[in-house]
Design a protein around this motif. Structure first.
Motif, mmCIF file in Angstrom:
data_model
loop_
_atom_site.group_PDB
_atom_site.id
_atom_site.type_symbol
_atom_site.label_atom_id
_atom_site.label_comp_id
_atom_site.label_asym_id
_atom_site.label_seq_id
_atom_site.Cartn_x
_atom_site.Cartn_y
_atom_site.Cartn_z
ATOM 1 N N ASN A 103 0.836 -1.195 0.000
ATOM 2 C CA ASN A 103 0.000 0.000 0.000
ATOM 3 C C ASN A 103 0.876 1.252 0.000
ATOM 4 O O ASN A 103 2.114 1.167 0.031
ATOM 5 N N ASP A 104 0.232 2.416 0.000
ATOM 6 C CA ASP A 104 0.985 3.678 -0.058
ATOM 7 C C ASP A 104 1.915 3.848 1.144
ATOM 8 O O ASP A 104 3.032 4.383 1.019
ATOM 9 N N GLY A 105 1.455 3.405 2.315
ATOM 10 C CA GLY A 105 2.288 3.513 3.506
ATOM 11 C C GLY A 105 3.553 2.678 3.392
ATOM 12 O O GLY A 105 4.643 3.115 3.788
ATOM 13 N N ASP A 106 3.414 1.471 2.836
ATOM 14 C CA ASP A 106 4.578 0.610 2.637
ATOM 15 C C ASP A 106 5.568 1.272 1.680
ATOM 16 O O ASP A 106 6.793 1.222 1.893
ATOM 17 N N ARG A 107 5.012 1.881 0.645
ATOM 18 C CA ARG A 107 5.883 2.493 -0.360
ATOM 19 C C ARG A 107 6.589 3.732 0.193
ATOM 20 O O ARG A 107 7.715 4.034 -0.188
ATOM 21 N N LYS A 108 5.922 4.436 1.092
ATOM 22 C CA LYS A 108 6.582 5.591 1.709
ATOM 23 C C LYS A 108 7.747 5.131 2.592
ATOM 24 O O LYS A 108 8.767 5.824 2.690
ATOM 25 N N THR A 109 7.580 3.957 3.219
ATOM 26 C CA THR A 109 8.678 3.400 4.013
ATOM 27 C C THR A 109 9.861 3.063 3.120
ATOM 28 O O THR A 109 11.032 3.310 3.480
ATOM 29 N N ILE A 110 9.566 2.504 1.950
ATOM 30 C CA ILE A 110 10.632 2.215 0.979
ATOM 31 C C ILE A 110 11.287 3.508 0.509
ATOM 32 O O ILE A 110 12.512 3.577 0.318
ATOM 33 N N ALA A 111 10.465 4.548 0.347
ATOM 34 C CA ALA A 111 11.010 5.838 -0.088
ATOM 35 C C ALA A 111 12.021 6.379 0.911
ATOM 36 O O ALA A 111 13.023 6.998 0.526
ATOM 37 N N VAL A 112 11.772 6.136 2.197
ATOM 38 C CA VAL A 112 12.709 6.591 3.233
ATOM 39 C C VAL A 112 14.073 5.930 3.041
ATOM 40 O O VAL A 112 15.126 6.585 3.130
ATOM 41 N N GLU A 113 14.068 4.610 2.780
ATOM 42 C CA GLU A 113 15.348 3.925 2.567
ATOM 43 C C GLU A 113 16.015 4.390 1.279
ATOM 44 O O GLU A 113 17.241 4.514 1.210
ATOM 45 N N LEU A 114 15.209 4.646 0.258
ATOM 46 C CA LEU A 114 15.778 5.149 -0.999
ATOM 47 C C LEU A 114 16.406 6.528 -0.813
ATOM 48 O O LEU A 114 17.433 6.846 -1.426
ATOM 49 N N LYS A 115 15.811 7.351 0.058
ATOM 50 C CA LYS A 115 16.405 8.660 0.362
ATOM 51 C C LYS A 115 17.774 8.470 1.024
ATOM 52 O O LYS A 115 18.720 9.211 0.739
#
Length: 304
Positions: A103-115
């Motif tokens: 979901n969007d929340g999971d993807r935002k967590t991935i975005a944090v690691e990508l940052k």
């Protein structure tokens, strides 16, 4: 045949002077270990020695450059390995984010690691070399990449730094610009981008939520191209390092040949010099004894 008294004295005196000079020269050669002490002794040999010494001095400078180039290439290889590791992790996260079960929340967590990966790549891009200069510096600019307050990253300069001279007519590019390592990634639209823009755009898409299939496809293609480019640069780094090994080996062989020539031209052969000295001293002693004996004969006394 009659020999004048003055002629006898002149010839004998000249012979003893020459013998004394030869023994003095031999003594000096033995004491110093050098055959030549002045250009007048052998102009050709002295000129050859000057050329050898200049070549040796030049090679010392080239050896320093070669050592520096090897160090820079080794550091580049190590840094590029870390860059490749970060890109591999980014690719894994991008594939994971594209999974339909998230979901969007999971993807935002991935975005944090990508940052975090993006920040690590910026730090790696701005690695300083042994001289305190940017390892991935360019012909223009003082930093490899610059990260703005908004998180966006731009390349700090363009063009490659000059190659380092490592021999007569031989140069080696010891560094690669950030542009070559991280930039010039082809896009489907026919343009060029860089790995920082690829990650930044994808992070923005993940934070925005919703359908990310197109953004994921673009990011996956871009990261694959980035990994391939980094791999190519790293392969080039390895090839240049191997070339430097060949240059070093050739320089060692040339130095050995020069030293052999120098030794033959300049260094005293102690065994031969000592033998010759003993010979000359024997002749000088005999000449002095003969002169003393002959000059004391009554005939010479009478003739004078």
């Amino acid at each position: 045949m009659q020999i004048g008294t003055s002629l006898f004295f002149d010839r004998t005196s000249s012979q003893m002077t020459n013998l004394s000079a030869q023994t003095s020269t031999l003594n000096t050669q033995i004491a110093t270990g050098k055959k030549l002490s002045a250009p007048s002794q052998d102009v050709v040999a002295y000129n050859r020695l000057a050329s050898i010494k200049q070549a040796t001095a030049d090679q010392a400078a080239y050896a320093g450059n070669t050592s520096l180039a090897k160090s820079l290439l080794q550091q580049s290889d190590s840094t590029l390995t870390q860059v490749s590791t970060q890109l591999q992790r980014a690719s894994e996260l991008t594939l994971r984010a594209n999974t339909g079960t998230l979901n969007d929340g999971d993807r935002k967590t991935i975005a944090v690691e990508l940052k975090s990966i993006l920040d690590d790549l910026v730090n790696l891009a701005n690695t300083s070399d042994a001289r305190g200069q940017p390892l991935f510096g360019a012909a223009t600019g003082t930093k490899a990449v610059v990260q703005g307050a908004d998180g966006r990253v731009t390349l700090g300069g363009t063009g490659e730094l000059p190659a380092i001279p490592v021999g007569d007519g031989t140069t080696v590019a010891a560094t690669d610009s950030a542009e070559r390592v991280f930039g010039n990634i082809p896009t489907k639209a026919g343009g060029k981008t860089d790995v920082f823009a690829i990650l930044s755009d994808y992070i923005t898409a993940l934070d925005a939520g919703g359908d990310i299939s197109d953004a994921s496809a673009t990011a996956i293609d871009g990261l694959n191209a980035s990994q391939s480019q980094v791999s190519n640069v790293q392969g080039s780094v390895g090839a240049r390092a191997a070339r430097l090994d060949i240059v070093s080996s050739q320089a060692t062989d040339a130095a050995a040949a020069r030293e052999s020539d120098r030794t033959e031209l300049e260094d005293t052969d102690l065994s031969a010099a000592i033998t010759e000295l003993q010979k000359q001293m024997t002749i000088l002693s005999a000449t002095q004894a003969s002169f003393s004996k002959l000059s004391s004969l009554s005939l010479f006394t009478y003739l004078r």
